[in-house]
Design a protein around this motif. Structure first.
Motif, PDB file in Angstrom:
ATOM      1  N   GLY A 117       0.810  -1.211   0.000  1.00  0.00           N
ATOM      2  CA  GLY A 117       0.000   0.000   0.000  1.00  0.00           C
ATOM      3  C   GLY A 117       0.842   1.258   0.000  1.00  0.00           C
ATOM      4  O   GLY A 117       1.693   1.464  -0.872  1.00  0.00           O
ATOM      5  N   GLN A 118       0.620   2.101   1.019  1.00  0.00           N
ATOM      6  CA  GLN A 118       1.357   3.363   1.114  1.00  0.00           C
ATOM      7  C   GLN A 118       2.734   3.211   1.755  1.00  0.00           C
ATOM      8  O   GLN A 118       3.489   4.172   1.841  1.00  0.00           O
ATOM      9  N   ASN A 119       3.062   1.983   2.181  1.00  0.00           N
ATOM     10  CA  ASN A 119       4.332   1.773   2.880  1.00  0.00           C
ATOM     11  C   ASN A 119       5.444   1.393   1.904  1.00  0.00           C
ATOM     12  O   ASN A 119       6.161   0.412   2.087  1.00  0.00           O
ATOM     13  N   VAL A 120       5.558   2.167   0.843  1.00  0.00           N
ATOM     14  CA  VAL A 120       6.650   2.030  -0.126  1.00  0.00           C
ATOM     15  C   VAL A 120       7.219   3.425  -0.333  1.00  0.00           C
ATOM     16  O   VAL A 120       6.517   4.309  -0.807  1.00  0.00           O
ATOM     17  N   GLY A 121       8.466   3.631   0.059  1.00  0.00           N
ATOM     18  CA  GLY A 121       9.049   4.964  -0.019  1.00  0.00           C
ATOM     19  C   GLY A 121       9.755   5.217  -1.335  1.00  0.00           C
ATOM     20  O   GLY A 121       9.737   4.397  -2.254  1.00  0.00           O
ATOM     21  N   GLU A 122      10.383   6.371  -1.412  1.00  0.00           N
ATOM     22  CA  GLU A 122      11.149   6.713  -2.605  1.00  0.00           C
ATOM     23  C   GLU A 122      12.309   5.737  -2.773  1.00  0.00           C
ATOM     24  O   GLU A 122      12.820   5.175  -1.795  1.00  0.00           O
ATOM     25  N   GLN A 123      12.698   5.506  -4.000  1.00  0.00           N
ATOM     26  CA  GLN A 123      13.725   4.517  -4.302  1.00  0.00           C
ATOM     27  C   GLN A 123      15.113   5.102  -4.067  1.00  0.00           C
ATOM     28  O   GLN A 123      15.840   5.454  -4.989  1.00  0.00           O
ATOM     29  N   ASN A 124      15.446   5.217  -2.773  1.00  0.00           N
ATOM     30  CA  ASN A 124      16.695   5.834  -2.345  1.00  0.00           C
ATOM     31  C   ASN A 124      17.677   4.732  -1.956  1.00  0.00           C
ATOM     32  O   ASN A 124      17.457   4.018  -0.981  1.00  0.00           O
ATOM     33  N   PRO A 125      18.774   4.560  -2.705  1.00  0.00           N
ATOM     34  CA  PRO A 125      19.720   3.486  -2.383  1.00  0.00           C
ATOM     35  C   PRO A 125      20.356   3.635  -1.005  1.00  0.00           C
ATOM     36  O   PRO A 125      20.887   2.673  -0.465  1.00  0.00           O
ATOM     37  N   GLU A 126      20.306   4.841  -0.427  1.00  0.00           N
ATOM     38  CA  GLU A 126      20.862   5.037   0.904  1.00  0.00           C
ATOM     39  C   GLU A 126      19.866   4.669   2.000  1.00  0.00           C
ATOM     40  O   GLU A 126      20.193   4.689   3.181  1.00  0.00           O
TER      41      GLU A 126
END
Length: 272
Positions: A117-126
């Protein structure tokens, strides 16, 4: 196998063995899923309407790891609270069930566990936790992260001063909820309704396919997690006669004024 024989010595059929189990296998289970007893705070976002239901959107913040978990709250401040956990998140909940609970004056909580759902953040490798390419090599598995998120929701519920708390885990989320409850060490009485999802606790293939968490079998697996839910009341359904509840029965026999109910078939939504 020597390790299997060692684990069997922790079968919780006496009060002393149950305590030893909590201190040894229970701690191993905490390590396997990365439980750290983090304080949790709640941050209100806004109110949203989904069909005829209006909920308060917010975030649970796990302070130690700065984890954010979307939480939806329907009908706040009722004496009875029910947390619903679905493997596909908030939007997959059966709305007539939510409506029925609200009509019976329940506060209803629902979360989006990790990666859902909404628990996917930006695709930040850090920040690998929020990355859909989350690597298990040196990180916890997705299911371990979901279990962690559920522990934050459980801790939030017990902080809200409800008189009665129910927790329902649907399908594979029932397995996540079972482990979360086992590691969270909650003093407030909670009634758990757990879907065993037909899991075969004797099958390593089932663990590898449906609950891939390194170290979980060394911690006694799901049969031990169910035992560690005592003294909370537990109803576990959809066991399909393949989910071993013998350890849970042994532990609950030691605990007065608690109930363990086991059902082979899955419960229907109307029954819930």
């Amino acid at each position: 196998d020597a390790s299997i024989q060692t684990i069997e010595t922790y079968r919780p059929d006496t009060a002393e063995k149950l305590e030893q189990n909590r201190n040894t296998l229970g701690q191993a289970l905490c390590i396997a899923v990365g439980y750290d007893n983090s304080p949790v705070t709640y941050q209100t976002e806004n109110d949203t309407s989904d069909t005829d239901l209006t909920c308060e959107d917010g975030l649970l913040i796990g302070e130690k790891r700065d984890v954010s978990v979307p939480l939806c709250t329907f009908n706040p401040n009722a004496e009875t609270a029910t947390l619903l956990i679905h493997p596909q998140g908030i939007n997959a909940l059966y709305s007539p069930l939510v409506q029925s609970l609200i009509e019976n004056n329940h506060t209803v909580y629902a979360i989006d566990p990790f990666g859902i759902g909404q628990n996917v953040g930006e695709q930040n490798p850090e920040n690998p936790r929020n990355n859909i390419h989350f690597s298990n090599t040196y990180n916890r598995t997705d299911d371990a992260e979901r279990i962690y998120d559920i522990t934050l929701a459980l801790k939030h519920l017990v902080s809200q001063q409800h008189k009665t708390i129910n927790v329902v885990g649907f399908h594979t989320a029932g397995l996540w909820t079972l482990i979360a409850a086992a590691v969270a060490h909650l003093d407030t009485p909670i009634r758990f309704l757990i879907d065993a999802n037909g899991f075969n606790t004797q099958s390593e293939t089932d663990y590898l396919t449906h609950l891939p968490i390194p170290g979980i079998l060394k911690a006694g697996g799901l049969r031990n997690a169910a035992a560690l839910l005592t003294p909370h009341n537990l109803q576990i359904h959809n066991t399909s006669d393949t989910f071993d509840t013998s350890w849970a029965k042994a532990a609950y026999d030691l605990t007065p004024n608690t109930t363990l109910t086991v059902q082979s078939d899955p419960l229907k939504n109307d029954t819930l």
